[in-house]
Scaffold this active site. Sequence first.
Site, short mmCIF file in Angstrom:
data_model
loop_
_atom_site.label_atom_id
_atom_site.label_comp_id
_atom_site.label_asym_id
_atom_site.label_seq_id
_atom_site.Cartn_x
_atom_site.Cartn_y
_atom_site.Cartn_z
N GLU A 170 7.77 56.14 44.82
CA GLU A 170 6.80 55.26 44.15
C GLU A 170 7.28 54.80 42.78
OE1 GLU A 170 2.64 56.70 46.23
OE2 GLU A 170 2.98 57.21 44.14
N GLU A 378 3.70 58.91 52.96
CA GLU A 378 2.42 59.46 52.49
C GLU A 378 1.27 58.64 53.05
OE1 GLU A 378 1.84 60.02 48.26
OE2 GLU A 378 3.90 60.72 47.98
#
Length: 482
Positions: A170, A378
């Site tokens: 991320e 995720e």
Amino acid sequence: MEHKKMKAFPSNFLWGSASAAYQIEGGYKQDGKGPSVWDVYTKIPGTTFKGTNGDIAVDHYNRYQEDVKLMAEQGLKAYRFSIAWSRIFPEGRGQVNEAGLAFYDKLIDTLLKYNIEPVITVYHWDVPQALMDAYGAWESREIIDDFNHYCKTIFKRYGDRVKYWVTLNEQNIFIGLGYRSGVHPPGVKDLKRMYQANHIANLANAKAIVSFREIVKDGKIGPSFAYSPVYPYDSDPENVLAAENAEELNAHWWMDVYAWGEYPEVSWRYLQDQGLAPEMEAGDLELLKQARPDFMGLNYYQTGTIKHNPLDGVGEAKMNTTGKKGTSKESGVPGLFKNVQNPYLRTTDWDWTIDPRGLRIALRRIANRYRLPVLITENGLGAFDTLEDGDIVNDDYRIDFLEAHIKEIQGAISDGVSVIGYCTWSFTDLLSWLNGYQKRYGFVYVNRDEEGPKDLRRIKKKSYYWYQEVIKANDLVDRTRS
């Protein structure tokens, strides 16, 4: 697309779960580990919910065998975890810490003993504090070589056993929250510095992938991107154009570089006009173009809905970190777009939209634009869980959430998207960065809260048994039979 019959999940589909070192390990000074930026940042008053930190977290560092055994009992096919850079290099560079390397050897070997595929995240936000002190971490090109040396060290150490690797987790989040919103380390609000740090992170990511190709000949590697596809609020062309702006600056700006080594043209020109474009040096683009990944890692939680935002419109707004539903405010970039509530979607207590169909849309957009397989690294629901008498956690809401998203993954596979696997967030409960321990994600309840670690007992939730059946069937199960 609607299908008369959905395609089956591949026989080698990686049904997994995930975690991050700072959020679970604890042992923050144990066996020679150096401090990361999060070890320091969370001690600053007012930065986290009720002053929570990861000094102990859920003590996975000392309880990894118990945790892996629970994974094996559930039947996990893959476990994605991150390596704490400052466990390997306490100062970020220089002397390597053999005790840190040995810990991950033991974790990897334990996973393999139970036939669980280890998926390593090289970097999950916890840059060594020493590098922040020395040169500002991601703001200096010095980090490119330091990161590459760290990567090469662990590629050589674990590459014989680990075949799936994630480089940066991320990047859009740790850069955006660190330098735009100022709520993650280093707590800065400076867009020029943000875009420059992001470019340096892109170069570090690319150099690490080039090194990986030389060291781990039979492995696969890619970044993990937090992608929230956006929708225009309605068919008003002003809102459609605003949604295009948001998709370009919030998604293509990162994934185009990962896949093609190029920044999107319109966004680049906009940032040039604003004096925000990163400074390029000779060889930068050549390096970026050498690093096409083997897959795109996708962290998916929600979608965004976009309206036109005038030049005098709304800007940044405070995040909901308390779990008090409805406390988030509209935010955006004046002259480009603003985020608004979607009237068709429910939200979590943290005001994240619940949009399973958005996962299918995300998978389709990535597959069509980048021609890469996707590893879902995720996806999960953060919620208030209640431990009932008899050590029971009835988290049917989590089962509903995950089941709906898995249906959409199967829909995307039926549409023709290549999906390698699905890692839920998370396996055990953990520290949720700014949100403390109240925001629970795991299949396994950990008996601790903001006040302290209690006994850290591991307790299987209802969702643990449901996912166990999904993995066993390699398909969704009929819940009416249970």
